[in-house]
Design an enzyme around this catalytic site. Sequence first.
Site, PDB file in Angstrom:
ATOM      1  N   ASP A 120       0.607  -1.066   0.017  1.00 23.57           N
ATOM      2  CA  ASP A 120       0.058  -0.002  -0.122  1.00 23.57           C
ATOM      3  C   ASP A 120       0.961   1.244   0.115  1.00 23.57           C
ATOM      4  OD1 ASP A 120      -2.119  -2.043   0.246  1.00 23.57           O
ATOM      5  OD2 ASP A 120      -3.206  -0.520   1.578  1.00 23.57           O
ATOM      6  N   CYS A 180       1.215  -8.087   4.533  1.00 26.75           N
ATOM      7  CA  CYS A 180       0.937  -6.723   4.402  1.00 26.75           C
ATOM      8  C   CYS A 180      -0.726  -6.686   4.409  1.00 26.75           C
ATOM      9  CB  CYS A 180       1.408  -5.988   3.301  1.00 26.75           C
ATOM     10  SG  CYS A 180       3.200  -5.922   3.939  1.00 26.75           S
ATOM     11  N   ASP A 181      -1.129  -5.471   4.284  1.00 25.73           N
ATOM     12  CA  ASP A 181      -2.568  -5.115   4.443  1.00 25.73           C
ATOM     13  C   ASP A 181      -3.810  -5.727   4.071  1.00 25.73           C
ATOM     14  OD1 ASP A 181      -0.849  -2.992   5.203  1.00 25.73           O
ATOM     15  OD2 ASP A 181      -2.452  -1.369   4.440  1.00 25.73           O
ATOM     16  N   LYS A 182      -3.668  -6.064   2.640  1.00 25.01           N
ATOM     17  CA  LYS A 182      -4.916  -6.666   2.278  1.00 25.01           C
ATOM     18  C   LYS A 182      -4.742  -8.350   2.088  1.00 25.01           C
ATOM     19  CE  LYS A 182      -6.191  -2.514   2.025  1.00 25.01           C
ATOM     20  NZ  LYS A 182      -4.851  -1.980   2.283  1.00 25.01           N
ATOM     21  N   CYS A 186       5.356  -2.527   8.066  1.00 23.59           N
ATOM     22  CA  CYS A 186       5.599  -1.364   8.529  1.00 23.59           C
ATOM     23  C   CYS A 186       5.375  -1.287   9.741  1.00 23.59           C
ATOM     24  CB  CYS A 186       4.765   0.025   7.804  1.00 23.59           C
ATOM     25  SG  CYS A 186       5.332  -0.159   5.959  1.00 23.59           S
ATOM     26  N   GLU A 213      -6.879   4.914  -0.372  1.00 22.51           N
ATOM     27  CA  GLU A 213      -6.345   5.342   0.956  1.00 22.51           C
ATOM     28  C   GLU A 213      -5.714   6.865   0.780  1.00 22.51           C
ATOM     29  OE1 GLU A 213      -5.041   1.455   3.375  1.00 22.51           O
ATOM     30  OE2 GLU A 213      -3.366   2.839   2.457  1.00 22.51           O
ATOM     31  N   SER A 215      -5.122   5.117   5.324  1.00 23.19           N
ATOM     32  CA  SER A 215      -4.038   4.242   5.798  1.00 23.19           C
ATOM     33  C   SER A 215      -4.203   4.075   7.302  1.00 23.19           C
ATOM     34  CB  SER A 215      -2.713   4.777   5.230  1.00 23.19           C
ATOM     35  OG  SER A 215      -1.607   4.121   6.115  1.00 23.19           O
TER      36      SER A 215
END
EC number: 4.2.1.9
Length: 563
Positions: free
Chosen positions: A78, A119-121, A191, A442, A468
């Site tokens: 992202d 990570c995110d998704k 992150c 985002e 985010s």
Amino acid sequence: MNSNTIKTGIDRAPHRSLLKALGLTDRELSKPFIGVVNSFTELVPGHMHLRQVTEAVKAGIRENGGTPFEFSTIAVCDGIAMGHEGMHYSLASREIVADAIEVMAKGHQLDALVLIPSCDKVVPGMLMAAMRLNIPAIVVSGGPMLPGRFEGNPVTLSTVFEGVGQVHAGKKDEAWLHELEAKACPTCGSCAGMFTANSMNCLTEALGMALPGNGTIPAVYSERLVLAKETGYQVMELYRQDLKPRDIVTQSTLKNGVAVDMALGCSTNTILHLPAIANEGDIDWDLGKVNEVSEKTPQICKLAPASETPLAALHEAGGVSAVLKQLLDAGLIDGSTMTVSGVTMAERLKDAKVVDTEIIRPQSNPFSQRGGLRILFGNLAPEGAVIKQGALSSQDFVFEGSAKVFNGEVPAAEAIRNLEIKAGDVVVIRYEGPKGGPGMREMLGPTATLAGMGLDSDVALLTDGRFSGASRGLSIGHVSPEAALGGDIALLKDGDKIRIDIGKGRLEWIVSEEEREQRRQEFAAMAVKPDHLKPELRQGYLGRYAYFVQSASKGAALRRVKE
């Protein structure tokens, strides 16, 4: 076992021939087939080390009597996709991850799965696949990045995004920013703050779908490889017990997840992913219930971006298990829910303890009495909107300002960089919802720039897009219905008064009913609705995604095809 479908009997000789072409022995063919979903990619810092994690998982599977089969799926960073057309694809990639796993697991009749995201998704996409397939499954992520150090302070990626705002405001120069960018992300891993990836990896523990430590053991620790090996070993126990995701993730489990979400001060994106996971398990989700949990669940952790404390500090303080134990002892979660450990949550937590009460505060001394997130309702968001109240100076914050309206992120970002936004403004960014974007981009660039300029408490940002996990300040996202579906956010004009009351959970457009109805008629009469998209974004996958995607209030999950 499922895999007998492709390996047992006379008619499956051709199938066995192909399996033996892989170098498998008859002994290996006789064992359960375990899919190991590796989302390794050289493009994403959170995924660059997953080959090593995957090898540890496979070793654990072999040790406990299974035959592992590694296959891959996609992963979008992202941070790298931020601020350009690539962000249209981030949330939409969640569905591709889930679909790809379904295709491989069904196509090859796998008996169980180990899911390796970071990570995110990718995390929610894998959990959605697990719920959809409902075969024994367990998650182990790549772990969080360690923070960088700059000018004597811990720094993360959000520090760099906010640094851009400081440069635009003339507070810092480009040489300073260049030095910061080289030090903010020093290792592999997701992150280093309580951003979306780490939020979801921590919640995976709370949902019982990962072993303790999954959310917090740093990526570079050997302890992460031990966890991966134990995860591979444990999937075989799940297979033998026939313990499946829908046995673990229930209505009560999701409520536990929301409670941990509130206690940790997680990303607003969790409010998209939890309902999407629930949807795959045919579990009812009521967005309004989030506030019920938030009202009685104190925020006992305050990590970056709400503070300078990195995610790694949570691990040293006792991890997610210590937070869960606090909530269990306070009667705020259900300890009877099952976990991939093969025992109930209460049994799993019996030895958990808080090591550092400054990082994980006691219930008697929380950072705030309410949880980290708040769902707002009102005439601008009858289906809801979300704000990270835990990152505000006060959870009873009231703000009233004048709208500055933009059809899309790009013109809004330009206006912020050009110093056209002043204290008291409400920046409205619309046509960025799941359908209107498409993909619900985002808005970290605009929020971080405002924060870097020192305006994060004096300017509100309102969008039908999302934020985010690194965003902070008066950032209200997921406004539903979105502009592309005719929500009232589409009717706003420059100068309109908007009132935000965090304590009461209200988001209101201050307008007479007569004026609102006139705007509604004007909008309905428009031959062509505002559309900032390039035509090519309506082609290919995004076109199909926009057709099927539902409201943010339903997790931006895809509509099911009706028979």
